[in-house]
Design a protein around this motif. Sequence first.
Motif, mmCIF file in Angstrom:
data_model
loop_
_atom_site.group_PDB
_atom_site.id
_atom_site.type_symbol
_atom_site.label_atom_id
_atom_site.label_comp_id
_atom_site.label_asym_id
_atom_site.label_seq_id
_atom_site.Cartn_x
_atom_site.Cartn_y
_atom_site.Cartn_z
ATOM 1 N N GLY A 166 -66.051 17.779 45.125
ATOM 2 C CA GLY A 166 -65.319 17.332 46.304
ATOM 3 C C GLY A 166 -65.802 17.980 47.580
ATOM 4 O O GLY A 166 -66.047 17.308 48.584
ATOM 5 N N VAL A 167 -65.949 19.298 47.560
ATOM 6 C CA VAL A 167 -66.434 20.052 48.726
ATOM 7 C C VAL A 167 -67.352 21.155 48.226
ATOM 8 O O VAL A 167 -67.208 21.645 47.104
ATOM 9 C CB VAL A 167 -65.278 20.666 49.539
ATOM 10 C CG1 VAL A 167 -64.421 19.583 50.177
ATOM 11 C CG2 VAL A 167 -64.430 21.594 48.672
ATOM 12 N N ALA A 168 -68.279 21.566 49.072
ATOM 13 C CA ALA A 168 -69.198 22.647 48.712
ATOM 14 C C ALA A 168 -68.585 24.003 49.006
ATOM 15 O O ALA A 168 -67.940 24.188 50.041
ATOM 16 C CB ALA A 168 -70.515 22.497 49.460
ATOM 17 N N THR A 169 -68.782 24.939 48.120
ATOM 18 C CA THR A 169 -68.381 26.325 48.334
ATOM 19 C C THR A 169 -69.623 27.138 48.709
ATOM 20 O O THR A 169 -70.758 26.711 48.469
ATOM 21 C CB THR A 169 -67.771 26.904 47.050
ATOM 22 O OG1 THR A 169 -68.791 26.948 46.029
ATOM 23 C CG2 THR A 169 -66.608 26.054 46.561
ATOM 24 N N PRO A 170 -69.432 28.329 49.275
ATOM 25 C CA PRO A 170 -70.594 29.183 49.551
ATOM 26 C C PRO A 170 -71.426 29.463 48.301
ATOM 27 O O PRO A 170 -72.660 29.550 48.378
ATOM 28 C CB PRO A 170 -69.961 30.461 50.116
ATOM 29 C CG PRO A 170 -68.683 29.994 50.738
ATOM 30 C CD PRO A 170 -68.189 28.902 49.844
ATOM 31 N N HIS A 171 -70.774 29.593 47.156
ATOM 32 C CA HIS A 171 -71.508 29.846 45.913
ATOM 33 C C HIS A 171 -72.395 28.655 45.546
ATOM 34 O O HIS A 171 -73.527 28.832 45.065
ATOM 35 C CB HIS A 171 -70.524 30.148 44.779
ATOM 36 C CG HIS A 171 -71.186 30.505 43.486
ATOM 37 N ND1 HIS A 171 -72.100 31.520 43.370
ATOM 38 C CD2 HIS A 171 -71.066 29.965 42.240
ATOM 39 C CE1 HIS A 171 -72.515 31.604 42.110
ATOM 40 N NE2 HIS A 171 -71.904 30.666 41.408
ATOM 41 N N VAL A 172 -71.903 27.446 45.750
ATOM 42 C CA VAL A 172 -72.716 26.247 45.490
ATOM 43 C C VAL A 172 -73.962 26.267 46.363
ATOM 44 O O VAL A 172 -75.079 25.988 45.887
ATOM 45 C CB VAL A 172 -71.886 24.971 45.743
ATOM 46 C CG1 VAL A 172 -72.791 23.743 45.780
ATOM 47 C CG2 VAL A 172 -70.821 24.817 44.659
ATOM 48 N N ILE A 173 -73.805 26.594 47.635
ATOM 49 C CA ILE A 173 -74.956 26.651 48.544
ATOM 50 C C ILE A 173 -75.954 27.702 48.071
ATOM 51 O O ILE A 173 -77.174 27.471 48.045
ATOM 52 C CB ILE A 173 -74.501 26.945 49.985
ATOM 53 C CG1 ILE A 173 -73.549 25.846 50.476
ATOM 54 C CG2 ILE A 173 -75.701 27.074 50.914
ATOM 55 C CD1 ILE A 173 -74.131 24.457 50.481
#
Length: 278
Positions: A166-173
């Motif tokens: 749904g939304v990106a987290t800092p960890h995903v980036i």
Amino acid sequence: MFPEDFVEWASISETKKGRRVIRFAALGSGSRGNAMVVQTARTTVLIDCGFGQRELARRLGRLDLATDVVDAILVTHEHSDHIGGAAACARRHDIPLYMTHGTCSAGLRQGDSADNLDIRLIDGHAPFEIGDFEVRPFPVPHDAREPVQFTLSDGCRRFGMLTDIGVATPHVIDMLSVCDALVLECNHDAQMLASGNYPFALKQRIAGRLGHLENSAAAEILARLDRKRLQHVLAAHLSEHNNTPALAGAALAAILDCDPAWIGIASQDQGSEWRTIS
């Protein structure tokens, strides 16, 4: 078995460079079924298996592969378009299934039995190895029990996959930065979804924080990544009713300042052709 031309080319490349070769392709991507194959000359991994055995074999055959070359199936989450064919395929061909405890619990509760299955439970933050690959799972916000996505690396090259988020987290980036190839969800166009004929509750779910990425949100993620090694971008999980390949490709191309034709599209019916990380 592996196509002879790929094995020969991979062998020559490894001899010359002392490195392995990775290639990948989508078997299909969308709400009617998902599967991605990532391969070296010695290791073949399937990410998700949302197709029945006959359809999976047909789609693998289009890429000159057979089901019995698959060394492992990684499951991102328990929704049927990602896990629907995994248990039957794993059971018939004695393939280990890798998934989080939450995915396993929710997936088996939907009707699959664990009998005669080699299920290997994974921690959504802990890397593990499958053949040539170091696999790094990472958790994502999605309306599932314990969903993850994955990066796969052979030590030289890195493949990253991000769909059903749904939304990106800092960890995903952090996890997807410095990839050589990226499969990125472009599920819907906001205007098409808003003006379409889906029920209001479904629209809210798709556009919500635990839903799916809109084209501009996918582009924003791409803009935040360290892209210095990026060779391939494949737009995936496009809605057949609320998006078009042209809109998805244009959104990502604007970030990369490239021709939209350079952006690959993983379609529901045709998947994609092989792409090689050089």
